[in-house]
Design an enzyme around this catalytic site. Structure first.
Site, PDB file in Angstrom:
ATOM      1  N   HIS A 117      31.361  30.401  11.123  1.00 15.31           N
ATOM      2  CA  HIS A 117      30.768  31.581  10.584  1.00 15.31           C
ATOM      3  C   HIS A 117      29.666  32.707  10.169  1.00 15.31           C
ATOM      4  O   HIS A 117      29.852  32.553  11.875  1.00 15.31           O
ATOM      5  CB  HIS A 117      29.596  30.498   8.838  1.00 15.31           C
ATOM      6  CG  HIS A 117      28.422  29.980   9.875  1.00 15.31           C
ATOM      7  ND1 HIS A 117      28.827  28.052  10.569  1.00 15.31           N
ATOM      8  CD2 HIS A 117      27.524  30.711  10.220  1.00 15.31           C
ATOM      9  CE1 HIS A 117      27.229  28.404  11.401  1.00 15.31           C
ATOM     10  NE2 HIS A 117      26.742  29.846  10.657  1.00 15.31           N
ATOM     11  N   ALA A 118      29.985  33.632   9.301  1.00 16.52           N
ATOM     12  CA  ALA A 118      28.495  34.477  10.047  1.00 16.52           C
ATOM     13  C   ALA A 118      27.440  34.449   8.832  1.00 16.52           C
ATOM     14  O   ALA A 118      27.530  33.460   7.523  1.00 16.52           O
ATOM     15  CB  ALA A 118      29.594  36.188   9.574  1.00 16.52           C
TER      16      ALA A 118
END
Length: 315
Positions: free
Chosen positions: A220-221
């Site tokens: 994820h970011a």
């Protein structure tokens, strides 16, 4: 006359075939199949009705594509790779709908690999020859074995352990930090100063441990959160990606830290059995701050780096 080629010994019942596509001997394409432009369908390939191939897809000999298969542009499928679309197949019993299997743009499937139904192979990923893929593969991941597990990532300059002092990397805003370490006969100590070594106010920390070596964390970011990663015990491989460049790092000692700014896609994998990963975060936990879909991340990240239009001042 069609603007694609069908070998005299092939049977192509579909007319939804793009320009420049080549369908070779003893291939059989059913009427409902959709094939894009400039594809190469080799000998002894069978393509069922509910199958979509985008442009420039290569299907090598001995492959069968069943209902529900979707191959995006520039996908390569090696000889005798096997797809499936029904988790509980029975003779003469058809499910209401077949599972959808998607291979994203630029990915490659090695010879004799087997893909279980309903998974997604991420963009530019590579499935090794003979691998048995039982779960979805992240973008750019290299997977091998039975069951397939991640052993690396493509398009990275190679794993690095860093050099003394902080240094920039090939990924926008990501820096690798060699932290101060003291060793004597009483034991060892590593230390970091908040505000200098860790260049943000820490509002949260968490530890990741007891991770089976085949499992993947992260993926994820963040919109706003900055993170600082330290393997306080064991070793962890970390992939950082800014949607234009990616780089892989090995955190393998407590005196080595990795700074991840916002809008950086991060994956942690290949945890050693004793690995303990410390993550310092600049923000309190907020589920809305997470970007968990890689395709959406790429769109958002590239929009941030898009140059301003002519005649308009950048902010």
């Amino acid at each position: 006359m069609p603007d694609y080629f069908v070998h005299p010994q092939a049977l192509c019942e579909s007319t939804a075939v793009g320009a420049g596509t080549r369908i070779w001997a003893f291939a059989h394409v059913l009427p409902g199949a959709r094939i894009g432009a400039d594809c190469n369908v080799c000998d002894h390939v069978f393509i069922e009705n509910d199958v979509w191939l985008a442009d420039r897809v290569t299907i090598k000999c001995g492959v069968q594509l069943w209902d529900g298969i979707r191959l995006e542009s520039d996908v390569f499928v090696g000889p005798n790779a096997t797809f499936s679309n029904d988790r509980f197949p029975r003779s003469r019993q058809r499910p209401e709908a077949f599972a959808r299997t998607v291979v994203r743009q630029g990915a490659s499937i090695g010879a004799n690999a087997t893909l279980l139904p309903g998974i997604t192979v991420g963009a530019q990923a590579m499935v090794g020859a003979g691998a048995v893929v039982t779960r979805s593969v992240p973008p750019k991941a290299i997977v091998v074995g039975n069951p397939a597990k991640i052993v690396g990532y493509v398009q990275t300059p190679g794993a690095k352990t860093g050099t003394p002092g902080p240094r920039p990397t090939g990924v926008d805003g990501v820096t690798l930090h060699h932290l101060h370490q003291v060793q004597d006969m009483r034991g060892s100590l590593s230390v970091a100063e908040f505000g200098s070594d860790v260049p943000f106010a820490v509002r949260r920390y968490f530890l990741v441990f007891d991770v089976p070596s085949m499992q993947v964390r992260g993926e994820h970011a963040h919109h706003q959160c900055r993170q600082f990663l330290v393997a306080v015990k064991g070793s962890v491989h970390v992939l950082a990606d800014d949607a234009r460049h990616s780089e892989e790092f090995i955190l393998d000692r407590p005196a080595l830290g990795l700074l991840l700014p916002p809008m950086t896609w991060s994956v942690q994998y290949r945890y050693s059995p004793d690995a303990v990963l410390l993550v310092l975060a600049s923000e309190h936990y907020d589920p809305e701050d997470y970007i968990r879909d890689y395709d959406r991340f790429v769109v958002l990240a590239r929009a941030l780096h898009r140059p301003p239009a002519a005649g308009i001042d950048s902010p």
